[in-house]
Design a protein around this motif. Structure first.
Motif, short mmCIF file in Angstrom:
data_model
loop_
_atom_site.label_atom_id
_atom_site.label_comp_id
_atom_site.label_asym_id
_atom_site.label_seq_id
_atom_site.Cartn_x
_atom_site.Cartn_y
_atom_site.Cartn_z
N GLY A 176 -3.88 5.59 4.05
CA GLY A 176 -4.03 4.48 3.10
C GLY A 176 -3.70 3.15 3.73
O GLY A 176 -4.45 2.16 3.57
N MET A 177 -2.59 3.09 4.46
CA MET A 177 -2.21 1.83 5.10
C MET A 177 -3.22 1.44 6.18
O MET A 177 -3.57 0.26 6.31
N TYR A 186 1.41 9.48 -5.48
CA TYR A 186 1.86 10.79 -4.99
C TYR A 186 2.95 11.38 -5.89
O TYR A 186 2.92 12.56 -6.23
N PHE A 211 2.17 13.57 1.63
CA PHE A 211 2.44 12.17 1.37
C PHE A 211 2.38 11.36 2.66
O PHE A 211 1.81 10.27 2.68
N LEU A 212 2.96 11.88 3.72
CA LEU A 212 2.96 11.16 4.99
C LEU A 212 1.54 10.91 5.47
O LEU A 212 1.19 9.78 5.86
N VAL A 242 0.81 4.09 -2.88
CA VAL A 242 0.52 5.49 -2.52
C VAL A 242 1.67 6.38 -2.96
O VAL A 242 1.45 7.48 -3.48
N PHE A 243 2.91 5.92 -2.79
CA PHE A 243 4.05 6.72 -3.21
C PHE A 243 4.05 6.93 -4.72
O PHE A 243 4.33 8.04 -5.20
N THR A 282 0.83 -1.21 0.00
CA THR A 282 0.00 0.00 0.00
C THR A 282 0.86 1.25 0.00
O THR A 282 0.60 2.21 -0.74
N ALA A 283 1.92 1.25 0.81
CA ALA A 283 2.83 2.40 0.86
C ALA A 283 3.48 2.64 -0.49
O ALA A 283 3.62 3.79 -0.93
N CYS A 333 -0.20 8.40 3.09
CA CYS A 333 0.34 7.06 3.24
C CYS A 333 -0.18 6.41 4.53
O CYS A 333 -0.58 5.25 4.53
N GLU A 334 -0.19 7.15 5.62
CA GLU A 334 -0.67 6.60 6.88
C GLU A 334 -2.15 6.24 6.81
O GLU A 334 -2.56 5.17 7.28
#
Length: 54
Positions: free
Chosen positions: A42-43, A16, A35-36, A12-13, A8-9, A39-40
């Motif tokens: 999304g995970m 992004y 992004f942080l 997402v990256f 997932t990370a 990402c958090e």
């Protein structure tokens, strides 16, 4: 679960990075914070959904 969080990370990256390059021409400090957060969240969502089905 860890593999799902990592996958997932990565996804997402990639999303992004594509958006940051397309609309802003690069990565800035504000976009890194975005992004942080993205990402958090999304995970957390992916792990919550998977934990319901396990």
């Amino acid at each position: 679960m860890g593999i799902l969080a990592f996958g997932t990370a990565v996804l997402v990256f990639l999303y992004y990075h594509y958006k940051a390059m397309k609309y802003f021409g690069g990565i800035t400090g504000d976009l890194a914070g975005y992004f942080l957060c993205l990402c958090e969240v999304g995970m957390a969502v992916v792990l919550a959904v998977v934990s319901v089905f396990i």
